[in-house]
Design a protein around this motif. Structure first.
Motif, short mmCIF file in Angstrom:
data_model
loop_
_atom_site.label_atom_id
_atom_site.label_comp_id
_atom_site.label_asym_id
_atom_site.label_seq_id
_atom_site.Cartn_x
_atom_site.Cartn_y
_atom_site.Cartn_z
N GLY A 182 46.86 43.87 50.50
CA GLY A 182 47.77 44.68 51.31
C GLY A 182 47.37 46.13 51.39
O GLY A 182 48.09 46.95 51.96
N SER A 183 46.21 46.49 50.82
CA SER A 183 45.75 47.87 50.81
C SER A 183 44.41 47.98 51.52
O SER A 183 43.51 47.16 51.30
CB SER A 183 45.60 48.38 49.38
OG SER A 183 45.01 49.66 49.35
N GLY A 184 44.26 49.01 52.34
CA GLY A 184 43.02 49.20 53.10
C GLY A 184 41.97 50.00 52.37
O GLY A 184 40.91 50.27 52.96
N VAL A 185 42.20 50.40 51.12
CA VAL A 185 41.24 51.26 50.43
C VAL A 185 40.09 50.49 49.78
O VAL A 185 39.06 51.07 49.47
CB VAL A 185 41.93 52.12 49.34
CG1 VAL A 185 43.07 52.92 49.93
CG2 VAL A 185 42.42 51.27 48.18
N PHE A 186 40.25 49.19 49.60
CA PHE A 186 39.22 48.40 48.94
C PHE A 186 38.15 48.01 49.96
O PHE A 186 38.45 47.58 51.07
CB PHE A 186 39.82 47.17 48.29
CG PHE A 186 40.85 47.50 47.25
CD1 PHE A 186 40.50 48.17 46.09
CD2 PHE A 186 42.18 47.17 47.44
CE1 PHE A 186 41.45 48.49 45.13
CE2 PHE A 186 43.14 47.48 46.49
CZ PHE A 186 42.78 48.15 45.33
N THR A 187 36.89 48.14 49.57
CA THR A 187 35.78 47.96 50.51
C THR A 187 35.15 46.58 50.45
O THR A 187 34.56 46.13 51.43
CB THR A 187 34.70 49.02 50.23
OG1 THR A 187 34.35 48.98 48.84
CG2 THR A 187 35.23 50.41 50.58
N SER A 188 35.25 45.91 49.29
CA SER A 188 34.71 44.55 49.16
C SER A 188 35.26 43.94 47.88
O SER A 188 35.87 44.62 47.06
CB SER A 188 33.18 44.55 49.14
OG SER A 188 32.68 45.16 47.97
N ALA A 189 34.99 42.66 47.73
CA ALA A 189 35.43 41.97 46.51
C ALA A 189 34.58 40.73 46.32
O ALA A 189 33.97 40.22 47.27
CB ALA A 189 36.90 41.60 46.57
N LEU A 190 34.52 40.26 45.09
CA LEU A 190 33.88 38.99 44.77
C LEU A 190 34.92 38.11 44.09
O LEU A 190 35.51 38.50 43.08
CB LEU A 190 32.67 39.21 43.85
CG LEU A 190 31.82 37.97 43.55
CD1 LEU A 190 30.35 38.35 43.38
CD2 LEU A 190 32.29 37.27 42.27
N PHE A 191 35.15 36.94 44.67
CA PHE A 191 36.14 36.02 44.12
C PHE A 191 35.44 34.94 43.31
O PHE A 191 34.49 34.31 43.77
CB PHE A 191 36.93 35.36 45.25
CG PHE A 191 37.94 34.35 44.76
CD1 PHE A 191 39.10 34.76 44.11
CD2 PHE A 191 37.73 32.99 44.94
CE1 PHE A 191 40.02 33.83 43.65
CE2 PHE A 191 38.65 32.06 44.48
CZ PHE A 191 39.81 32.48 43.83
N SER A 192 35.91 34.75 42.06
CA SER A 192 35.41 33.65 41.23
C SER A 192 36.60 32.76 40.89
O SER A 192 37.60 33.23 40.35
CB SER A 192 34.75 34.19 39.96
OG SER A 192 35.57 35.12 39.30
N PRO A 193 36.52 31.47 41.24
CA PRO A 193 37.70 30.60 41.19
C PRO A 193 38.08 30.08 39.82
O PRO A 193 39.16 29.52 39.65
CB PRO A 193 37.30 29.44 42.10
CG PRO A 193 35.81 29.37 42.00
CD PRO A 193 35.36 30.79 41.86
N GLY A 194 37.22 30.24 38.81
CA GLY A 194 37.47 29.58 37.53
C GLY A 194 38.35 30.31 36.54
O GLY A 194 38.74 29.75 35.52
N THR A 195 38.69 31.56 36.80
CA THR A 195 39.49 32.34 35.87
C THR A 195 40.95 31.89 35.89
O THR A 195 41.51 31.59 36.94
CB THR A 195 39.41 33.84 36.20
OG1 THR A 195 38.08 34.29 35.93
CG2 THR A 195 40.39 34.67 35.39
N ILE A 196 41.57 31.88 34.71
CA ILE A 196 42.99 31.60 34.58
C ILE A 196 43.72 32.93 34.44
O ILE A 196 43.30 33.80 33.67
CB ILE A 196 43.29 30.73 33.34
CG1 ILE A 196 42.45 29.45 33.37
CG2 ILE A 196 44.78 30.43 33.23
CD1 ILE A 196 42.76 28.51 34.49
N ILE A 197 44.82 33.09 35.16
CA ILE A 197 45.64 34.29 35.05
C ILE A 197 46.92 33.92 34.31
O ILE A 197 47.61 32.96 34.68
CB ILE A 197 45.98 34.87 36.44
CG1 ILE A 197 44.68 35.16 37.21
CG2 ILE A 197 46.82 36.12 36.31
CD1 ILE A 197 43.75 36.15 36.54
#
Length: 448
Positions: A182-197
């Motif tokens: 929901g924020s426009g300040v982030f320029t990129s990201a890497l998603f890794s599916p195996g982490t538990i939150i």
């Protein structure tokens, strides 16, 4: 002070709470298990009721349902460092260190993944058995998130390394990560599916509350000392004692308080703030996500939703504290940094204040290995989390339990290959070097 000749180990200090964790404050108060008030005899005494100690207790009972265990927690379950954790049980290292990805670094990567996925498998099994919901345990994966060109480059390089290892992940560009945050300040990201939150305070409470006889948990029961008594160990507490065949030290940096690993542990605190609840309509994107920084020692951010609205967690700032305690002034100072980072990342949430601020203790080693193994006859350490408490401490507790019972496993073999923690430079060089290094790494992280 340690008196090796007499086999007597006396705690020079006891753990102190570092502010009130928002994770704890937003839960109903815990009714703690009774403190130890008598003399008991067990097969294994575990000192520490955090990720390592509770995982060790479960692993012992899984391997031998008849083993008698006493878990001694100095305070109330969840109110120590485990409940101050940011709640990531990660499955992949934050980064792979070698650009050319040599055989040695590939082997270290594989070992690290095995340790962390062992912790995830343990937690997943408990969650399934106890019916924990996603508000406590969510296998939703994590984002590594950037807001600078340097951060973007780091994530791209990390993506290439993960690709070489055949690890599932996905790179997201600016608009894609804006749809998440929901924020426009982030320029990129890497998603890794195996982490538990996880909700860390609720999680450790859940792990504690599903312990079954003959495992007994004693809260508000600090171990004051332990000493050799024939072929066993006698652990003394304020109102009772435990005679145990073996001991697992699962108290992270406080192993040094009993005289172990002196000059080998760096006691570092990290800090977090949690906002008051806000109307979810004020921030677009998904209502629940969790992100670690693209660059080491950057800013961790989580969005969580509760019954009355949403909250944002901000974690940043590191300090070296060899006394294993911090002041309220240090928490307030870190909080001012959090406020500026929050405002930079979520300008649309102006006027939303932080409601809770706290610090969490970590124990690091110079060569990034755990403080693990049999350190006296019948005394086993599962300490030195190196900043990944939920995953590394869980795995270390499991491996220590296996070693206590003589159980062979791939997890245990990984730990047997690890080097011992190396000595730090003499004081005051360690203090000077640690403070300079932390300040430099935070400066290097920049806007991240």
């Amino acid at each position: 002070m340690r008196e090796a000749a007499k086999n007597v180990f006396v705690a020079s200090r006891l753990p102190k709470r570092a502010g009130v964790s928002g994770w704890v404050a937003t839960l109903a108060p815990r009714a703690p298990r009774p403190a130890l008030s008598e003399a008991v005899s067990v097969d294994v005494a575990i000192i520490g009721g955090g990720f390592a100690g509770l995982s060790a207790a479960h692993r012992l009972s899984r391997l031998d349902s008849t083993v008698r265990v006493a878990v001694l927690e100095a305070g109330i379950i969840s109110e120590g460092p485990a409940g101050a954790n940011s709640g990531f049980i990660i499955d992949l290292p934050h980064e792979v260190s070698s650009d050319d990805f040599s055989g040695e670094s590939e082997g270290k990567f594989r070992d690290s993944v095995l340790l962390q996925r062992s912790a995830i498998a343990f937690a997943t099994e408990l969650a399934a058995e106890n019916g924990w919901g996603k508000e406590l345990f969510d296998p939703c994966g994590r984002y590594s998130i950037a807001m600078s060109t340097e951060g973007d480059k780091h994530l791209e390089a990390y993506s290439l390394q993960l690709g070489k290892m055949g690890e599932a992940h996905r790179l997201l560009k600016g608009q894609e990560i804006e749809a998440v945050t929901g924020s426009g300040v982030f320029t990129s990201a890497l998603f890794s599916p195996g982490t538990i939150i996880i909700q860390p305070a609720a999680y450790v409470r859940g792990v504690a509350d599903c312990l079954k006889e003959p495992v007994r948990l004693f809260e508000r029961t600090p171990a004051l000392s332990f000493e050799r008594s024939g072929d066993s160990w006698l652990v003394k507490t304020p109102k009772g004692s435990v005679l145990a065949g073996k001991i697992i030290l699962a108290n992270n940096g406080h192993a040094e308080s009993f005289g172990f690993f002196r000059g080998r542990l760096l006691h570092v605190f990290t800090y977090a703030s949690l906002t008051e609840e806000f109307d979810p309509a004020r921030l677009g994107g998904e209502r629940k996500w969790a992100a670690t920084p693209a660059l080491p020692m950057g800013t961790t951010v989580r969005r969580i939703n509760t019954g009355g609205g949403d909250r944002i967690l901000v974690r940043s700032r590191y300090s070296y504290n060899p006394g294993i305690e911090i002041s309220d002034a240090a928490i307030r100072s870190a909080g001012r940094l959090h406020d500026s980072k929050f405002a930079r990342r979520f300008p649309g949430l102006a006027g939303v204040d932080m409601q809770y601020r706290w610090g969490g203790a970590m124990a690091l080693t110079r060569n990034h290995v755990p403080a693990f193994g049999e350190i006296e006859r019948g005394v086993f350490a599962a300490c030195g989390c190196n900043g990944l408490g939920a995953s590394n401490s869980t795995a270390a507790g499991m491996a220590a339990a296996e070693r206590v019972l003589g159980h062979d496993s791939e997890l245990g073999r990984v730990y047997s290959r690890l080097a011992a923690p190396v000595l730090l430079p003499p004081q005051p060089l360690t203090t000077i070097g640690a403070k300079i290094h932390l300040a430099y790494r935070e400066w290097q992280a920049g806007t991240e």
